[in-house]
Structures are given as structure tokens and as C-alpha cells.
Design a protein around this motif. Structure first.
Motif, PDB file in Angstrom:
ATOM      1  N   LYS A 183       0.854  -1.197  -0.060  1.00 41.53           N
ATOM      2  CA  LYS A 183      -0.188  -0.153   0.278  1.00 41.53           C
ATOM      3  C   LYS A 183       0.866   1.255  -0.115  1.00 41.53           C
ATOM      4  CE  LYS A 183      -3.943  -2.058   0.146  1.00 41.53           C
ATOM      5  NZ  LYS A 183      -4.909  -2.083  -1.087  1.00 41.53           N
ATOM      6  N   LEU A 184       1.934   1.333   0.817  1.00 39.68           N
ATOM      7  CA  LEU A 184       2.856   2.308   0.937  1.00 39.68           C
ATOM      8  C   LEU A 184       3.585   2.551  -0.666  1.00 39.68           C
ATOM      9  CD1 LEU A 184       5.609   3.605   3.598  1.00 39.68           C
ATOM     10  CD2 LEU A 184       6.197   3.083   0.838  1.00 39.68           C
ATOM     11  N   LEU A 185       3.851   1.422  -1.378  1.00 39.93           N
ATOM     12  CA  LEU A 185       4.253   1.661  -2.590  1.00 39.93           C
ATOM     13  C   LEU A 185       3.273   2.050  -3.732  1.00 39.93           C
ATOM     14  CD1 LEU A 185       6.595  -1.575  -3.001  1.00 39.93           C
ATOM     15  CD2 LEU A 185       7.223   0.585  -2.291  1.00 39.93           C
ATOM     16  N   GLU A 186       2.178   1.915  -3.371  1.00 40.99           N
ATOM     17  CA  GLU A 186       1.083   2.670  -4.454  1.00 40.99           C
ATOM     18  C   GLU A 186       0.994   4.299  -4.174  1.00 40.99           C
ATOM     19  OE1 GLU A 186      -2.635   0.658  -3.441  1.00 40.99           O
ATOM     20  OE2 GLU A 186      -1.954  -1.439  -4.012  1.00 40.99           O
ATOM     21  N   CYS A 240      11.301  -1.167  -6.783  1.00 39.24           N
ATOM     22  CA  CYS A 240      11.689  -0.803  -8.153  1.00 39.24           C
ATOM     23  C   CYS A 240      10.471  -0.758  -9.091  1.00 39.24           C
ATOM     24  CB  CYS A 240      12.918  -1.664  -8.410  1.00 39.24           C
ATOM     25  SG  CYS A 240      14.328  -1.326  -7.500  1.00 39.24           S
ATOM     26  N   ALA A 241      10.061  -1.767  -8.984  1.00 37.03           N
ATOM     27  CA  ALA A 241       8.814  -1.914 -10.052  1.00 37.03           C
ATOM     28  C   ALA A 241       7.743  -0.632  -9.915  1.00 37.03           C
ATOM     29  CB  ALA A 241       7.970  -3.261  -9.803  1.00 37.03           C
ATOM     30  N   ALA A 242       7.705  -0.184  -8.659  1.00 38.65           N
ATOM     31  CA  ALA A 242       6.732   0.916  -8.503  1.00 38.65           C
ATOM     32  C   ALA A 242       7.348   2.268  -8.597  1.00 38.65           C
ATOM     33  CB  ALA A 242       6.322   0.913  -6.946  1.00 38.65           C
ATOM     34  N   GLY A 243       8.665   2.239  -9.247  1.00 45.68           N
ATOM     35  CA  GLY A 243       9.284   3.531  -9.482  1.00 45.68           C
ATOM     36  C   GLY A 243       9.869   4.069  -8.384  1.00 45.68           C
ATOM     37  N   LYS A 244      10.127   3.615  -7.363  1.00 40.15           N
ATOM     38  CA  LYS A 244      10.529   4.353  -6.195  1.00 40.15           C
ATOM     39  C   LYS A 244      12.316   3.922  -6.349  1.00 40.15           C
ATOM     40  CE  LYS A 244       6.422   4.642  -4.567  1.00 40.15           C
ATOM     41  NZ  LYS A 244       5.801   5.768  -5.035  1.00 40.15           N
TER      42      LYS A 244
END
Length: 437
Positions: free
Chosen positions: A101-104, A128-132
Motif C-alpha cells: 500500500k505504501l508503494l502505491e 523498483c517496479a513501483a518507480g521508487k
């Protein structure tokens, strides 16, 4: 991070650094934040905030461009404690129990990962997949296959990933390695690295119980096998159980063996063997060995690892360190400094040169600078370096667990011994799957 924020991060002047890492967050640290517009700060979320995750965040927030906007932990008690500590400094954050949820959250630019080791791979690859961008604690993975998958994720998504091997940001470690590379020690035939942990006492066996109120134990287990909750396996002591970590071999070994490899400019060993066991506390709850000697063979020299719980008197009367033993003299290096002990009159002694900086602060500063610049080559501990030493330490654990002398086939990225190859990949449970390399 929007386009204007990205441009700012790439072009702003160097980050300012504080001094002295503390457990709390003094109000004075935040006075300088007013010099940077909120829209121009690097917005950070921290996942796993009980131990080193909190220390990493505390250090990172000494840089005025860093802004904490979110915290995540499966233990609500820890989450509430850390949220309250930030609130005292007028820092308001979103809170999460599930890192996904944080990564969203699109408002987050970078994340700190301070979870137990068995979660590092999934959280980092998902981030990484979430663009962070990611600052991940060491050791990066709990198996060789996880390390490979984490490197692949960084390369696939092009994120900036720093591993929390903060000694790589300390000046005296760099100076010591430069001296080793100067050749003044003569031929180096043996490098010793060790961690003697006198503070580490026995872990008395405790009965299984219900998880403490506020703890999402199912989420804590994640990909690890299902077991009833036991307080010995929770929080700090997870390090001593194979499901979640690799004991002192991977906990301290990745720090100290990393510099053994840097000093010798070495890659992978020809062979590795290990001997040890639970000699100090044979009947306590821990699974990993409290006493271990591991020997890595290279062409022309050996690297030796030692650890012992319940003893402080390690080599050279130091409870931790690295010793480069040459024909002319021995350089002894630890977190407090380094010195050279001559072999007779073959060279001049070098008096102890003490550490002059704070490694965690310098390391988090380096990460933030690279988040701005997007120059991955400037990272002091990129994911490739973290994977290299984590794999190296895993080799030692695998040699211990198999009881065999193992031979590494570098071209195949595996051991010659079939039994040892069973330990290359962590087995994932509960519907989780090892990310693909």
C-alpha cells in the motif's frame, strides 16, 4: 516525482550533512528544512522501522532535502511509537501495515527497507517496479538466488539502489584500503576478518504463544514457512534463525568481508570450507552457529572469517576487524580506525589513525545525492556490490550447513557439489514467489 521536482533534484547543490547519529530526532535538525521548499524535497517512506530502518531514517532526515512522508511496519506498537516521535518534531506521516500500500503512494520518491532479511528481496523488487529509489539494509538477500533477482530488478527498472553497507562511506576505511593497494605491506598471503560478540548471550528457549496485540504475524512471516509465533524469532533475534537470516556470517560478515575483498581486489573464491557450531550455547534457541571459522581460498592467498558469541577478545584484542597480513607488516582495520604493525624492521609502523566521520550519515547523504543526480556510478554501495558480498557470505553459511569443502563454478554461477546447490535459492511459502532474475 514530477518533472520539475526531478530537475530540481538533479541540479541542486550538494546536500548538507549533520553530525552524530542519534536514536531520537532533535528539533534542531529540522530548522534548516525551511531553506528548501516542500515541493522540492525528496519524499521518503520507511518500511520496517524498529532497528536499522529507524537509524537510517534518522540519519537521512539530517539532510534538509529529505522529507519523511510515510512509515510502514507490521507491528502497530512500533508504528505508533515512531509516528509519535516524528509528531513531536511537527513531522506528520501516513502510516501503513502493508508495504504494498505504501508503494502505491505516488507522493513517495524513495523508500528505506529495514525489514528482517527474508523480506528484503520482495520489498526491494516491488519498490523498483513501483518507480521508487531504494535504500535497502544489508545483507540484501537471504539466498544467492535472491541476490541475483535484486540486481536484475535494479537493472530492469533503472532505479537508484543503495545497500546499507555504510562503512563504504567512511574515509578511514578508504584510506586503509589505499594503503593496502600501495604494496607497502609486501605480498599478502592471508586476510582475517572477525566479529567477536561478547554482548551476545544465550537465548533461552521459550514456548510458542499468540502474537503480541497489534502484530500482523502473517505479514511478518511473508514468504517464510508457517510456524507458530515464538518471541525468540521476533524483532532483533530473527538473525539467528535460518528461515529469516544467516547469523553473524551474513549480519557482520557482509560488512567486514566486504573490505577484505576490496583490499585484495578479489571476486569469487576457488573454494570455501567452514567449521563451527553451537559451542558456547549448545542448548539455547538459536539455530545459526555461535562459533565459526570459514576459509575462502583464492589464487595465492586465503581470506579467513571468524566469529564467536559471548567473547570480546578477538584477534589483536579487537572484538571486530580486518587484518591484511603481509610479508612486511600487518594492517589492522576496524570501525574506530586503522594502524600498521611492522614485521620486524621490514617497514615503518603506522600509528593508529582514527575514524573522523559518521558512516551512516555519510552513506544516506550519498544516496540522496544520487537520487538527485541520477548518476548510479556515484553510489558508494550499489546493489551489485551488495549482492557480491552477500553471495560471498552465503557461501560460508552453505559450506557450514553442508559440512563439505565446496568448489565454486564461476562460469555456471553454482557449486560443483549438488548438495550445496540446494541452498542457492530460498524456498518461498504462503503464496509468495521468488522474483525472476
Amino acid at each position: 516525482m514530477n518533472h520539475s521536482r526531478r530537475n530540481f533534484i538533479r541540479t541542486t547543490a550538494a546536500l548538507a550533512a549533520g553530525t552524530g547519529l542519534a536514536g531520537g530526532l532533535p528539533a534542531s535538525l529540522y530548522a534548516s528544512h525551511g531553506k528548501v521548499a516542500p515541493s522540492d524535497r525528496i519524499r521518503v517512506g520507511a518500511i520496517g522501522i524498529n532497528g536499522m530502518g529507524w537509524a537510517d531514517l534518522s540519519a537521512m532526515l539530517k539532510n534538509p532535502q529529505a522529507q519523511c512522508v510515510a512509515l510502514c511496519d507490521v507491528d502497530k506498537n512500533v508504528l505508533e511509537k515512531r509516528t509519535a516521535e516524528l509528531a513531536k518534531q511537527d513531522i506528520k506521516v501516513k502510516t501503513y501495515g502493508d508495504y504494498r500500500k505504501l508503494l502505491e503512494d505516488k507522493d513517495i520518491d524513495a523508500v528505506i527497507i529495514g525489514t528482517p532479511d527474508h523480506w528484503h528481496c520482495l520489498v526491494m523488487t516491488d519498490a523498483c517496479a513501483a518507480g521508487k529509489d531504494v535504500y535497502v539494509e544489508k545483507p540484501i538477500g537471504n539466498s544467492i538466488a535472491e541476490c541475483r533477482a535484486m540486481v536484475a530488478a535494479q537493472q530492469r527498472y533503472g532505479r537508484m539502489v543503495q545497500v546499507g553497507q555504510w562503512q563504504r562511506s567512511q574515509q578511514h576505511f578508504k584510506d586503509a584500503v589505499d594503503f593496502v593497494h600501495s604494496g607497502k605491506l609486501g605480498k599478502i598471503r592471508l586476510v582475517k576478518a572477525w566479529a567477536y560478540q561478547g554482548w551476545m548471550k544465550s537465548i533461552p528457549k521459550k514456548p510458542d504463544s499468540a502474537p503480541p496485540p497489534g502484530v500482523d504475524y502473517t505479514m511478518w512471516l511473508g514468504p517464510a514457512r508457517q510456524r507458530p509465533f515464538n518471541p525468540n524469532r521476533f524483532h532483533f533475534n530473527f538473525r539467528w534463525f535460518w528461515d529469516y537470516a544467516g547469523g553473524l556470517m551474513t549480519d557482520w560478515g557482509v560488512h567486514l568481508l566486504d573490505y577484505a575483498l576490496l583490499g585484495m581486489q578479489a571476486e569469487m573464491p576457488l573454494s570455501v570450507m567452514a567449521s563451527g557450531g553451537k559451542f558456547a550455547y549448545p542448548d539455547d534457541a538459536a539455530e545459526t552457529p555461535d562459533t565459526l571459522t570459514t576459509v575462502y581460498a583464492f589464487d595465492g592467498f586465503n581470506i579467513q572469517w571468524e566469529h564467536a558469541n559471548g567473547i570480546d577478545g578477538g584477534p589483536y584484542r579487537r572484538d571486530h576487524g580486518i587484518a591484511f597480513i603481509g610479508n612486511n607488516g600487518t594492517l589492522v582495520l576496524d570501525r574506530g580506525g586503522w594502524e600498521v604493525l611492522p614485521e620486524g624492521d621490514k617497514m615503518e609502523a603506522v600509528p593508529r589513525r582514527k575514524s573522523v566521520d559518521n558512516g551512516v550519515e555519510q552513506h544516506t547523504k550519498n544516496f540522496l545525492e544520487v537520487v538527485r543526480s541520477r548518476r548510479a556510478a556515484d553510489l558508494h554501495a550499489p546493489i551489485q556490490a551488495g549482492a557480491h558480498i552477500a553471495v560471498f557470505a552465503q557461501m560460508g553459511d552453505i559450506a557450514y550447513r553442508t559440512g563439505q569443502k565446496l568448489y565454486w563454478e564461476a562460469d555456471k554461477d553454482r557449486f560443483k557439489e549438488a548438495e550445496a546447490n540446494h541452498y542457492l535459492a530460498a524456498t518461498y511459502h504462503n503464496g509468495y514467489h521468488l522474483p525472476k532474475a
